[in-house]
Design a protein around this motif. Structure first.
Motif, PDB file in Angstrom:
ATOM      1  N   GLN A 148       0.859  -1.185   0.000  1.00  0.00           N
ATOM      2  CA  GLN A 148       0.000   0.000   0.000  1.00  0.00           C
ATOM      3  C   GLN A 148       0.897   1.238   0.000  1.00  0.00           C
ATOM      4  O   GLN A 148       1.692   1.434   0.918  1.00  0.00           O
ATOM      5  CB  GLN A 148      -0.931   0.013   1.220  1.00  0.00           C
ATOM      6  N   GLY A 150       1.880   5.429  -0.340  1.00  0.00           N
ATOM      7  CA  GLY A 150       1.367   6.713   0.097  1.00  0.00           C
ATOM      8  C   GLY A 150       1.901   7.141   1.433  1.00  0.00           C
ATOM      9  O   GLY A 150       2.875   6.582   1.966  1.00  0.00           O
ATOM     10  N   THR A 151       1.240   8.135   2.017  1.00  0.00           N
ATOM     11  CA  THR A 151       1.639   8.674   3.316  1.00  0.00           C
ATOM     12  C   THR A 151       0.572   8.451   4.382  1.00  0.00           C
ATOM     13  O   THR A 151       0.810   8.710   5.550  1.00  0.00           O
ATOM     14  CB  THR A 151       1.932  10.180   3.199  1.00  0.00           C
ATOM     15  N   THR A 152      -0.605   7.974   3.982  1.00  0.00           N
ATOM     16  CA  THR A 152      -1.706   7.770   4.920  1.00  0.00           C
ATOM     17  C   THR A 152      -2.235   6.347   4.777  1.00  0.00           C
ATOM     18  O   THR A 152      -2.586   5.910   3.671  1.00  0.00           O
ATOM     19  CB  THR A 152      -2.854   8.774   4.654  1.00  0.00           C
ATOM     20  N   LYS A 153      -2.303   5.625   5.890  1.00  0.00           N
ATOM     21  CA  LYS A 153      -2.845   4.278   5.858  1.00  0.00           C
ATOM     22  C   LYS A 153      -4.356   4.333   5.597  1.00  0.00           C
ATOM     23  O   LYS A 153      -5.054   5.201   6.110  1.00  0.00           O
ATOM     24  CB  LYS A 153      -2.566   3.544   7.178  1.00  0.00           C
ATOM     25  N   MET A 154      -4.839   3.351   4.793  1.00  0.00           N
ATOM     26  CA  MET A 154      -6.238   3.329   4.410  1.00  0.00           C
ATOM     27  C   MET A 154      -6.798   1.923   4.569  1.00  0.00           C
ATOM     28  O   MET A 154      -6.074   0.933   4.446  1.00  0.00           O
ATOM     29  CB  MET A 154      -6.401   3.796   2.960  1.00  0.00           C
ATOM     30  N   ALA A 178      -6.543   0.950   8.776  1.00  0.00           N
ATOM     31  CA  ALA A 178      -5.638   2.050   9.130  1.00  0.00           C
ATOM     32  C   ALA A 178      -5.200   2.004  10.580  1.00  0.00           C
ATOM     33  O   ALA A 178      -4.056   2.336  10.909  1.00  0.00           O
ATOM     34  CB  ALA A 178      -6.316   3.385   8.830  1.00  0.00           C
ATOM     35  N   SER A 179      -6.060   1.574  11.497  1.00  0.00           N
ATOM     36  CA  SER A 179      -5.714   1.566  12.919  1.00  0.00           C
ATOM     37  C   SER A 179      -5.377   0.178  13.447  1.00  0.00           C
ATOM     38  O   SER A 179      -4.601   0.037  14.391  1.00  0.00           O
ATOM     39  CB  SER A 179      -6.868   2.152  13.751  1.00  0.00           C
ATOM     40  N   ASN A 198       3.386  -1.538   7.430  1.00  0.00           N
ATOM     41  CA  ASN A 198       3.945  -0.227   7.109  1.00  0.00           C
ATOM     42  C   ASN A 198       3.584   0.145   5.681  1.00  0.00           C
ATOM     43  O   ASN A 198       3.494  -0.719   4.800  1.00  0.00           O
ATOM     44  CB  ASN A 198       5.471  -0.224   7.252  1.00  0.00           C
ATOM     45  N   LEU A 199       3.405   1.416   5.463  1.00  0.00           N
ATOM     46  CA  LEU A 199       3.220   1.905   4.111  1.00  0.00           C
ATOM     47  C   LEU A 199       4.513   1.752   3.323  1.00  0.00           C
ATOM     48  O   LEU A 199       5.607   1.744   3.888  1.00  0.00           O
ATOM     49  CB  LEU A 199       2.801   3.380   4.129  1.00  0.00           C
ATOM     50  N   GLY A 249      -7.162   5.841  -3.706  1.00  0.00           N
ATOM     51  CA  GLY A 249      -6.057   5.074  -3.133  1.00  0.00           C
ATOM     52  C   GLY A 249      -5.349   4.226  -4.164  1.00  0.00           C
ATOM     53  O   GLY A 249      -5.766   4.120  -5.319  1.00  0.00           O
TER      54      GLY A 249
END
Length: 833
Positions: A148, A150-154, A178-179, A198-199, A249
């Protein structure tokens, strides 16, 4: 990685014994049993076939080889290829909202299938899918390597498994949250697997599901993270899908592989990974299999023929529902043929256990039992956990020993180490003085949750051990525990703390300590059971540090030239000196046992050295201990003097500077004296390393002394006398134009010349003579020059005349004297014919 199996037991179940004789009868018998099942309206049990029934090439051998159904490696695909070109169907998103093409990923610069969605609307994914030509049944394994970006987990459903006909219900979905990290979706709510991700990092996930047992398991990077969970109520698989995060995404996929193992009515025997004796129990753990609805075990006395007696009411075959993530209960009783009833296991007695996999056809409600694996187990009242010979912690005896097979003795605490063998609680901050200690890693669940004597014994501790030497023992207890466990009532709180954490909680453990003498027993008492159950503490663990004797050797002379040597040193503990014994070894042979110490705990041992290398080892041990401290030293005994290898100088020389050259036969310090004055002072020379030193001689006698001293102090000295005579050297003949002359020429102007330096320590008068002789050796003419020279002064002497018109048969000589009066030659003559 295989982990222990969790075993939960049900009450004994009656077993219908159905013999299988020939392979071609299997289908006929199964059909009969299905009919019987329909008539009686209940569940049915099928016993395992023997090797003779199945034949040398058994059903299990033929069906357990996985068959590849679908395999795509996107790293080998062409740039720009679309998912549809690679055999996938697209979802129905509008054009431009989603795409799936092969391109180079931005992290590792390798080709991958890039799935992207933009502006698709809240909750809308972009999916690609593969629909199989036929419905898949049996055990289906799907492996996908993904990242995955990017900079933000989805939230992301990476794999979706769909039955024929599609619809909203899938067998199982797996992906990211994400959490929560790695999750699976049995319905709309993701189930947390407590596995972070981890991204911008690649992972490989494998999901294995069985359409007969309706169970699935998940592996991440080869590690099993969820075992034998229930799928939705669907019995076959038709399609798999890969999805992006919803709305916006990206997902990168390197490859996806699907394999299938057909349903096997005779599952292979499980791999038993460990067998552990416990108090009146035998525990065993095995690999987890997705095709296992449950595990079944039997137990009998060693030598007993049958697993159970032949009455229908005495069947002691039990069901064990298992996961290899959590340890489970143990076998605790067997059927006694004499008493004809179930009796507890006897400690120290060996039993035979049979273990098998049961595959339950959830559609037809039939159980199929596979091959029975037999192994032996012996229960023990306590479980010994051996420790290394060098450890101050003696053998740990576990009484509440349900999970003692997972305990370990460790040397050194490190950041990231697990505090307990069964929980992901890791050290995050450790005071420096504890990092080198030895410690006991136990299991938190079970061990820390035993109430007093919960294991059925009268023991009031979970474990104990004896220290092998004087030691300080430390116990780290959860700081939330306001009242320490009872066994710590006489211990001292140190004020130090150790920090730990898992994925959700941080822990702070305070530390207590107590000193123990060698051989004294340390009790690991019960934890505060009720507080642990109420979440007020996370248990405790034990550390130990050996009390140093403080053995120290005084500075050692590594090289000596005498065989007698006194080894001296001390120990630091005055109070224990009378209980300490020193053992001194020379070249691995004991030469002294020392018990009576000098004042201030000093010791002195006289040694008789052997020529050459002497290894000295000193061991200090308390009299009631098996551990010792060790100090080593090396003393070289060398009585041979270094040989000075030099060419003997000439007795007389005429040059003021003499080059002293030579070498020594072994490493040594070289000293050179000239007339009692050091001109070379203790220069280190290796064996046969050449040396060269220029000496400026004094006029007359010169005393030269050369000495060498080796590492052991052996000395060799040689002396030489060199007589130096001052010598001016030969003159050179020129004409007036500066040309060198070797012969006489008529009427030629001729000169004799010599540059002279007074290298002596006294003033000198020096005369240069230039003389012409006829054929009868009679002097015809001469010329001379005389000069006075102070010590060190340099002058050039020149004299000459004009040759006659006829020089036939004539010759000339040039020479130097000290003076007109002394007429002492200071040079060799030079003649011109």
């Amino acid at each position: 990685m295989n982990q222990p199996t969790n075993l939960y037991f049900m009450q004994p179940i009656f077993s219908l014994e159905v013999p299988f004789i020939l392979r071609n009868q299997i289908a006929r018998v199964l059909c009969f049993m299905l009919m019987l099942n329909a008539l009686i309206g209940g569940g049915m049990w099928v016993t395992p076939a023997s090797a003779a029934d199945i034949g040398s090439s058994s059903v299990a051998d033929s069906v357990y080889d996985p068959v590849t159904v679908f395999n795509k490696d996107f790293t080998q695909a062409f740039d720009g290829q679309s998912a549809s070109q690679l055999g996938f169907d697209y979802s129905t998103l509008s054009a431009g909202e989603g795409s799936a093409t092969v391109e180079v990923d931005p992290v590792t610069n390798e080709k991958a299938l890039h799935l992207s969605v933009k502006g698709a609307g809240s909750g809308v994914e972009f999916q690609i899918s593969k629909t199989f030509s036929e419905t898949l049944t049996g055990t289906i394994s799907t492996e996908i390597t993904f990242m995955q970006k990017g900079t933000t987990k989805m939230k992301d459903r990476i794999l979706l498994f769909s039955p024929p006909g599609g619809g909203a219900t899938n067998l199982i979905n797996a992906g990211l949250d994400a959490s929560k990290g790695i999750v699976y979706f049995p319905d709309t709510a993701p189930t947390d697997l407590a596995t972070p991700y981890n991204l911008n990092q690649w992972y490989t996930m494998r999901i294995e599901l069985n359409t007969v047992t309706k169970k699935f398991s998940i592996w991440l990077d080869g590690k099993l993270i969820k075992a034998r969970q229930n799928t939705n109520n669907v019995y076959d698989l038709k399609k798999i899908s890969i999805a992006t995060p919803a709305a916006n995404g990206d997902l990168y996929v390197r490859g996806i592989k699907v394999t299938r193992i057909p349903f096997n009515p005779f599952p292979k025997g499980p791999l038993v990974t460990s067998v552990v004796g416990r108090n009146t129990k035998v525990a065993f753990f095995s690999e987890s299999y997705t095709w296992a609805s449950k595990y079944r075990w039997r137990i009998k006395e060693k030598g007993q023929t049958d697993w159970f007696n032949f009455s229908a009411t005495a069947n002691y075959t039990e069901n064990a529902f298992s996961s290899n993530l959590i340890p489970g209960p143990s076998a605790s009783s067997y059927y006694d043929l004499i008493q004809k009833k179930s009796v507890p296991l006897t400690n120290g007695k060996t039993y035979v256990i049979g273990f098998s996999v049961v595959t339950r056809d959830e559609l037809n409600k039939i159980d199929y039992e596979g091959e029975i694996v037999e192994f032996e187990g012996t229960p023990y009242a306590s479980t010994p956990i051996p420790t290394p010979d060098s450890s101050v912690i003696g053998t740990v005896t576990a009484y509440s020993n349900y999970n003692a097979n997972q305990w370990s003795i460790n040397s050194g605490l490190n950041i990231g180490d697990l505090a307990f063998a069964d929980k992901a609680i890791k050290f995050t901050s450790i005071p420096a003085k504890y990092t080198n200690m030895e410690w006991v890693r136990t299991t938190q669940a079970d061990t820390m949750t035993y109430p007093n004597a919960a294991d059925g014994t009268a023991f009031q501790q979970i474990a104990d051990f004896s220290v092998k030497d004087d030691a300080t023992v430390y116990v780290a207890v959860d700081i939330l525990e306001t009242t320490p466990p009872a066994f710590l009532s006489e211990w001292t709180e140190t004020g130090d703390t150790i920090q730990m954490s898992d994925t959700a909680t941080s822990y702070l453990f305070k530390i207590y300590k107590k000193d123990f003498a060698s051989g004294q027993k340390v009790t690991m008492g019960y934890n505060n059971y009720n507080d642990f159950k109420a979440g007020k503490n996370a248990g405790y663990f034990v550390m130990a540090k050996r009390t140093e004797i403080g053995l120290a050797l005084d500075p050692i002379k590594q090289w000596v030239n005498s065989s007698s040597y006194s080894l001296t040193g001390s120990i630091s503990e005055n109070v224990y000196s009378k209980n300490v014994t020193l053992s001194v070894y020379q070249n691995q042979n004991v030469v002294s046992v020392y018990k009576e110490f000098l004042p201030n705990n000093k010791f002195k041992v006289n040694l008789n050295l052997l020529p050459g290398f002497n290894l000295i080892e000193v061991y200090a041990r308390r009299n009631n201990s098996t551990l010792s401290e060790k100090s080593t030293a090396v003393v070289n005994y060398d009585f041979i003097s270094p040989d000075i290898r030099i060419s003997t100088p000439p007795a007389t020389v005429k040059e003021a500077v003499y080059i002293l050259q030579g070498s020594v036969s072994k490493p040594a310090n070289l000293t050179v004296k000239h007339n009692g004055i050091k001109v070379v002072d203790s220069v280190v020379k290796a064996a046969y390393e050449p040396f060269s030193y220029p000496l400026t001689l004094a006029e007359g006698s010169n005393q030269i002394e050369i000495s060498s001293i080796d590492l052991a102090g052996n000395v060799k000295t040689v002396n030489y006398l060199i007589n130096y005579t001052f010598w001016a050297g030969q003159a050179v003949t020129y004409d007036l134009n500066g040309n060198l002359l070797n012969t006489l020429s008529p009427s030629k102007d001729i000169l004799a010349q010599r540059k002279v330096t007074n290298t002596s320590a006294s003033a000198k008068q020096i005369t240069l003579w230039f003389v012409l002789y006829d054929g009868n050796n009679s002097m015809l003419n001469y010329s001379s020059v005389i000069a006075d020279f102070e010590p060190g002064e340099t002058k050039t002497l020149i004299t000459g005349f004009t040759l006659p018109t006829d020089v036939t048969g004539y010759h000339m000589k040039s020479f130097i004297w000290d003076s007109l009066n002394g007429m002492k030659p200071l040079s060799d003559e030079v003649q011109l014919q």
